[in-house]
Design a protein around this motif. Structure first.
Motif, short mmCIF file in Angstrom:
data_model
loop_
_atom_site.label_atom_id
_atom_site.label_comp_id
_atom_site.label_asym_id
_atom_site.label_seq_id
_atom_site.Cartn_x
_atom_site.Cartn_y
_atom_site.Cartn_z
N SER A 5 -152.11 4.34 63.63
CA SER A 5 -152.07 2.93 64.06
C SER A 5 -152.66 2.00 63.02
N GLY A 6 -153.58 2.53 62.22
CA GLY A 6 -154.29 1.68 61.27
C GLY A 6 -155.37 0.85 61.92
N GLU A 7 -155.62 1.11 63.20
CA GLU A 7 -156.62 0.33 63.95
C GLU A 7 -157.69 1.22 64.57
N THR A 8 -157.80 2.46 64.14
CA THR A 8 -158.77 3.38 64.71
C THR A 8 -160.18 2.79 64.62
N GLU A 9 -160.82 2.62 65.75
CA GLU A 9 -162.08 1.89 65.82
C GLU A 9 -163.14 2.46 64.91
N GLU A 10 -163.28 3.78 64.88
CA GLU A 10 -164.34 4.40 64.09
C GLU A 10 -164.14 4.16 62.59
N GLY A 16 -165.84 10.86 40.85
CA GLY A 16 -166.57 11.62 41.86
C GLY A 16 -165.62 12.52 42.63
N ARG A 17 -165.55 12.30 43.94
CA ARG A 17 -164.68 13.12 44.79
C ARG A 17 -163.83 12.23 45.69
N VAL A 18 -162.74 12.80 46.15
CA VAL A 18 -161.91 12.11 47.12
C VAL A 18 -162.47 12.41 48.50
N VAL A 19 -162.89 11.37 49.20
CA VAL A 19 -163.46 11.52 50.54
C VAL A 19 -162.35 11.19 51.54
N VAL A 20 -161.94 12.18 52.32
CA VAL A 20 -160.82 12.00 53.25
C VAL A 20 -161.38 11.83 54.66
N ILE A 21 -160.93 10.78 55.36
CA ILE A 21 -161.44 10.52 56.70
C ILE A 21 -160.29 10.33 57.68
N GLY A 22 -160.54 10.63 58.95
CA GLY A 22 -159.54 10.48 60.00
C GLY A 22 -160.13 10.91 61.33
N MET A 23 -159.62 10.34 62.41
CA MET A 23 -160.09 10.66 63.76
C MET A 23 -159.01 11.41 64.53
N GLY A 24 -159.45 12.22 65.50
CA GLY A 24 -158.51 12.91 66.38
C GLY A 24 -157.54 13.79 65.61
N LYS A 25 -156.25 13.71 65.97
CA LYS A 25 -155.24 14.53 65.28
C LYS A 25 -155.16 14.16 63.81
N SER A 26 -155.31 12.86 63.51
CA SER A 26 -155.32 12.45 62.10
C SER A 26 -156.51 13.06 61.37
N GLY A 27 -157.59 13.28 62.10
CA GLY A 27 -158.75 13.93 61.50
C GLY A 27 -158.46 15.36 61.10
N HIS A 28 -157.72 16.07 61.96
CA HIS A 28 -157.35 17.45 61.62
C HIS A 28 -156.47 17.47 60.38
N ILE A 29 -155.53 16.55 60.31
CA ILE A 29 -154.66 16.46 59.14
C ILE A 29 -155.47 16.08 57.91
N ALA A 30 -156.40 15.15 58.06
CA ALA A 30 -157.25 14.72 56.94
C ALA A 30 -158.07 15.88 56.41
N SER A 31 -158.58 16.70 57.31
CA SER A 31 -159.37 17.85 56.89
C SER A 31 -158.53 18.83 56.08
#
Length: 325
Positions: free
Chosen positions: A102-107, A46-61
């Motif tokens: 952190s590896g503990e991002t709540e979302e 299928g596809r690689v689904v990349v996820i991340g929150m906050g600054k990590s989200g920008h990098i993930a995008s």
């Protein structure tokens, strides 16, 4: 605190040094876990689904965009939205790449059980190998850094840079493994200057038929001048009866001819043309035509086919208008 030039330079250099060290340290993480992550993405149906929150989200995008443009289908999903319907975007054929320093991002932690239920391979990219996300993952890539470049140690700086570089390492490794070519890259980047440089061919912009400046080798210089004036390309092709190219006459040839005080009404163009001129094929990239002109220090090219028949012409202005420059 007042701004001082020296202090600003000192602070900037310190940031670069810290981040450079963080990137250098990543070499130790190109290990079996990295190889495992590459294989999971390479074999993904299928596809690689990349996820991340906050600054990590920008990098993930950005990582998702880089993967998609280099041959690995990928897209970004916001983990906060995933809990409100966007989990439906992830299928059993996909691979999830999750970023969290952190590896503990709540979302992200909240949706781990759903990812587990889907039996989707999970690649974790964190700075904490003992975190919930790392423990939950199929394979974990450690992108931990010794320190953030922020003097407060708070703003994500070195950590986001390290994650971004590791994402590039994954994308480029997969690019090579897939045999991704320049033509493949061009198809992913059809717009803008990059797309034009990779896709636009000489045949797409050359002047042909009545718009092409062309005269017979027996013609006089005066006829060549009329053809150049009418077609406005600063040159004309010189051909034999069957349109086979024998030379070119350009503005430069005209200046040299005038210095010899030749009569334009009695002198044959064959006596002043440039024989064995530089040519190009219609299927060549327009960017290649630009390179040829720059290397040869010329402003125009005749386009020929495999039998050396003149089929078109273009000049530097055509390349500029096409957006190649």
């Amino acid at each position: 605190m007042k701004l001082h030039d020296g202090k600003l330079r000192e602070l900037a250099l310190a940031v670069i040094q810290v981040e450079a060290e963080a990137v250098t340290a990543l070499a130790r993480q190109i290990n079996d876990s990295f190889v495992s992550a590459c294989k999971l993405m390479y074999n993904c149906k299928g596809r690689v689904v990349v996820i991340g929150m906050g600054k990590s989200g920008h990098i993930a995008s950005k990582i998702a965009a880089t993967l998609a443009s280099t041959g690995t289908p990928a897209f970004f999903v916001h983990p906060g939205e995933a809990s409100h319907g966007d989990m439906g975007m992830i299928t059993k054929q996909d691979v999830v790449l999750a970023l969290s320093n952190s590896g503990e991002t709540e979302e992200i932690v909240k949706i781990l059980p759903i990812i587990k239920r889907l039996a989707v391979p999970l690649i974790a990219m964190t700075g904490n190998p003992k975190s919930t996300l790392a423990d939950f993952s199929t394979t974990h890539i450690n992108v931990g850094v010794a320190q953030e470049a922020c003097p407060l140690g708070l703003a994500p700086t070195s950590s986001t840079t390290a994650a971004l570089v590791m994402g590039d390492a994954l994308a480029v490794s997969l690019l090579e493994a897939r045999g991704f070519t320049r033509d493949d890259f061009a198809l992913s980047h059809p717009g803008g200057t990059l797309g034009k440089q990779l896709l636009l061919r000489v045949g797409d912009i050359m002047h042909v038929d009545e718009a092409m400046p062309l005269i017979h080798k027996s013609a006089l210089i005066s006829a060549a001048l009329l053809e150049m004036t009418e077609k406005k390309l600063g040159m004309t092709a010189i051909v034999e009866d069957d349109n086979r190219l024998v030379g070119i006459f350009t503005d430069g040839d005209l200046r040299r001819m005038l210095a010899r005080n030749l009569d334009v009404h009695t002198t044959a163009i064959a006596d002043v043309m440039t024989p064995n001129c530089t040519v190009i094929k219609a299927d060549a990239l327009a960017a290649e035509a630009m390179q040829v002109m720059e290397q040869k220090k010329i402003n125009a090219l005749i386009v020929v086919d495999d039998q050396h028949y003149a089929v078109g012409a273009l000049n530097m202005h055509d390349l500029i208008r096409a957006g190649i420059v």
